[in-house]
Structures are given as C-alpha cells and as structure tokens.
Design an enzyme around this catalytic site. Structure first.
Site, short mmCIF file in Angstrom:
data_model
loop_
_atom_site.label_atom_id
_atom_site.label_comp_id
_atom_site.label_asym_id
_atom_site.label_seq_id
_atom_site.Cartn_x
_atom_site.Cartn_y
_atom_site.Cartn_z
NE ARG A 1 -1.32 2.57 2.82
CZ ARG A 1 -0.83 3.73 3.28
NH1 ARG A 1 -0.77 4.80 2.48
NH2 ARG A 1 -0.37 3.82 4.52
CB CYS B 1 10.25 11.51 -3.45
SG CYS B 1 9.78 12.87 -4.51
#
Lengths: 302, 302
Positions: free
Chosen positions: B14, B239
């Site tokens: 997730r 990121c």
C-alpha cells in the site's frame, strides 16, 4: 536524558576518501578541508601516513598537511600505523596522531600484518613518541562489533584492548564498527562493559552505515552518555564495488538528528552542506547523504 | 530494556507502491503478497480503497483482495478514506479497515479536502460500520512530526486526535511521520505525552526514512515500550522525483536491527529478502535497502 553538547570529528578526508576509487587532487582536498575548517567543527582527521602503496588515495598526506589553512581551535589529526608513519606525520605538522589496533586477531593480521600483541607494543612506542613531541594521541579499536574474517568479536577482547589503551594513558579511545554490522543492543552492551573500566567521556564511537543502523547506534550511545562521534561528509566511504553503498555515518544527517534533538554541536549546518556538495562535485557522483538528496528533491519540485 | 517481541506490519503493497511511478501488474502484486504471507508476518496492508483517480497505482485493490491466498493468522487490511471506500473494501473481503486523519489542518485539507473535524466525523462512521460488519479498524494520525505545508505540528493537536480515536474505541493507533522529518528527541516527547492518555501497547509507529533517521526513531520507540511498527520491503515508497530517495523504513533492515538486538518478530528474514528482491525485480530499479545492497556486494566480491 540527552547530552547537551556533542563533539563531532570529521573523518571524511581520511576514512571517507581512503575507500574512493577516484583520487581527489591535493588542491581539491585542501580547498575542501579549508572550507570545513570554517564550520565550527573542532576536529578533522585529515589523512593517513601509511605507505602510499596501501592507500594511494591518501598518498599526498604530507602535502595536504603543509598546505591547509589551520584554524585556531581545530585539531588536525592523521592516522599513523607505526612510529615510522608518525615521524612522517610529525614532519608534516600533525596536531594529533591516531593509532589503531583491531579487536580481532585475524583482522589485525590482515590489516597491518602484525599480531594484536605486536600492534599494542607499536602503539606504546607511538604514545611515547607523541609525548616526547608534545602532541596528543588517540586510538581506535577496530572491528569491535564484528570482523569480516571471524564474524563475531568477543566483548572481552575489546575490553582487553581498551584497558591497555587506558594503561598507556590514552585519553581518547574510539570504538569502531569497521564493517558496519553493529546493532543498538550490542552497542549498549559494549558501553556497559566499557564503563566498568573507564569513564564514558573518554570514549568516542565510530559507526559505518552499511546496514542503515548508524544513526540508531548513535541514538542509543547518546542515551548511554557518549558525546563524541566520528562521521564523514556526504556519508563518504562506501564500498568501491557498490555504487550507492553506504560508508561512514553522514555528518550532515548526524547534525540534522543532533540539532533536531536540541543537542549543541557548535557546527554550522549550512557550511557543512556546502562542503558536502563540494566533495560530491569533486568526486562526480551522488553520495549517500539523505540531507543532500532531500535538498536536491526540494529544488526539483519548486 | 528492549521489548521481547515486536510486531511488524508490512505496508509495502500500500504505502510503498502508492508512490511508485510504475504500475505493478495485479498478477505480480498477488504473487508478491502471497510470498510475504508465508514469512510469518501477521499483518499486511494490502491496498487502498481511495478513488482510482487519486492513486492509480492501487486501482486494482478489489482484484488484489479477491485473488490473494489468505494465510490463517495474517490480517489483510486496506486504507479507506471514507464509508464509501469502506463499502468497496468490505465487498472485496478486507479483514481490517485503516482510516487516517492528519494532525495538521492544511495537510488534511490538501489530502482529503476535508477539515479535521469533518474527517473525525467520517472516522466515527467508519468505526461504526466496521463494528456492524464485524471487522477490526485501526487509525493513522498523519503528519504527527511535521507537515509539508505548516512545518511543525503541535503535540497537543496530535493528542487531541489520539484522544478522539481512543474515545471511538479504536484499539490500534499509528502515529505517522508522513514526510520523514522526525528525530529521536521528538519521538520520545510525543510518546511521553501519548502515555498520559492511553496505554503504549495501543500505539504503533510509522516512520519514513527521508532523513535517514527511521531506525534511530525505532530504537528510541522500542526503549519507550512501543512494540508495533510499519515498514516496507526494500524501503519502497521513495519520492518519484528522486531516484534512490528513501521511503518507508525498510522491512529487512528493520528485521536486521530487531533480530540483532535479540527481539523476536516471528518473521523469517530469508523469505523477506526473497520478497524484497521480487518487488525490486518487478519495479526494475534498485531499492534503498541496505540489506539488499550488502548481499549484492558480497556476491560481487565472492
């Protein structure tokens, strides 16, 4: 309780660069050390007076020492493997000699081709010569937390060497996790044992971030009262076989943690970031510094 | 004192995948989750039932839930932003719903377009619906240690939300360092405050390794009695703007630390390494896992 004040020793020029495949030009080393001398840091491990054949990256040790601009209040030290190396260091004007003995017999043999017993005798000679020359001396115990040949290293073996260093009158003893395998439980245990034989303020810790536990080990060490740590700008010192592999704990990441906790280091983060970028540019590759990565991400996004 | 037993919740499927630019095929997700189900881990955050427009990487949440092989003793949970998401999750057969409210007003607004007050009302509805459906619920407090918009977040704001969750009867509350800025001093302080309003065994911690302090924060949390942590295999979740930037704390590095300290997790490291390599291969890029890097270096050297 966290300590109020922590002392960082920048070891990038020595421990960081010694593992780099690229030779950093003497001019560049001098410029870099001059910049980090202005950061407020009080100790820099500048180079190593081992035979140039063994560590070609540091073959210009004497030149570097002669050309750097000395800032008052900063101690410029060098690693010396023996009295011969020390003499070369004294000639070049080192402020402090750093000797080392491994807690693992096979690592010591492999590293300097001597038994631990022989290395301790050599250490005694280095200590005496430093006293005569009027410079300070400090000592590393290497492979305290694990050995590349023997695996685990007994705590009693480390304690034996620490005791010998204490007996020699060495005030500054650094316990090094040479291969980066230490975990916080082990660090706590070793420090408990060390406290039985000497004051904790005589002890520094030297972690590598190979397993990503470097700063976790620092955190528990701080809790145990340790206030001296060695680190490298940019996290220099990764294995030459692995691009991106981690070396010494990264000075600017360590500063981020310490300053975040509210611990005074006396070191200016901005200067250190400039110095980290400088060496990253000179090496021409990304260093494993989270701080540098975060800053470069922020620039991309904005 | 270290805890004897720690529970790890694998959030890679997730939280890890949701930030990846690459869509991992449903078949591959299922194969991966099936492998990590055999590791001895007791909790996996499988996916998220948010609108597919917001997180396209997890648009196959229902399919994944329908196709994974459930291992008895493993809780398969999913993030739900509201009751509508929860209904989709229930239909797909989730074992547990995970809701979230940010401690920072501007982050909450930006994240779900609701005020904290509105999100807490929604949370109450989710809790009631879960009770009616007979499944467990847990809750994240996001941006506990810092907010991308507001910077620092007041501890009292976090405590207010924790108190509301406690009042709703939520047994499992996770404090999340959403942007990876927490330091060990701050973590200690937040935990001291939390202990004033609820038992520490109700609290989990969720760190990101953006600044390299993830495992340092875990170390001090362990010392404060926390025994539940969330992590991602491979350190997934970096990121997308920064190759190599760090995401969630890395499960296998966390295991290395916990097992090294002597803490029981019930999780088989070898299976987790296989699972980490599997997702690394499927994503086709190096993940920021120190364990994987060390293993790959050893292979190169030998």
């Amino acid at each position: 309780m966290w300590p109020k004040k922590v002392f960082i020793r920048e070891v990038g020029p020595r421990d960081g660069l010694q593992n780099e495949g690229t030779f950093v030009e003497t001019d560049d080393k001098v410029e870099w050390i001059n910049l980090l001398s202005t950061s407020g840091i009080t100790a820099i491990e500048v180079s190593s007076f081992v035979h140039p054949k063994w560590i070609p990256a540091l073959r210009d040790a004497a030149d570097v020492f002669r050309r750097i601009r000395r800032v008052p209040g900063v101690t410029y030290s060098a690693l010396v493997p023996n009295v011969r190396g020390l003499e070369r260091g004294l000639e070049a004007g080192i402020d402090e000699a750093v000797l080392f003995v491994s807690a693992s017999e096979s690592h010591n043999l492999n590293n300097v081709n001597k038994s631990i017993r022989e290395s301790l005798m050599e250490a005694e000679q280095v200590v005496n010569r430093c006293a005569a020359a009027g410079i300070s001396v400090r000592a590393y115990v290497s492979t305290v937390f694990g050995c590349p040949f023997e695996g685990s290293v007994s705590v009693s073996q480390t304690m034996y060497i620490v005791q010998r260093f204490v007996d020699m009158g060495i005030q500054d003893i650094s316990l090094a996790d040479t291969i980066g395998v230490a975990n916080p439980g082990q660090v706590e245990h070793v420090l408990e044992e060390v406290e039985k034989i000497t004051a904790i303020d005589r002890i520094a810790l030297h972690f590598h971030d190979t397993r990503g536990l470097g700063l976790a080990n620092v955190a528990v060490s701080l809790k145990a009262g340790v206030t001296r740590f060695e680190s490298s700008l940019g996290g220099l010192g990764g294995c030459p076989y692995a691009p991106g592999a981690l070396g010494n704990i990264c000075t600017e990441d360590l500063l981020y943690m310490l300053h975040g906790i509210g611990i005074n280091t006396g070191v200016d983060m901005d200067v250190m970031i400039r110095a980290a970028r400088m060496i990253q540019d000179k090496l021409g590759k990304s260093l494993p510094s989270c701080t540098l990565q975060v800053l470069s991400n922020l620039q991309r996004i904005s």
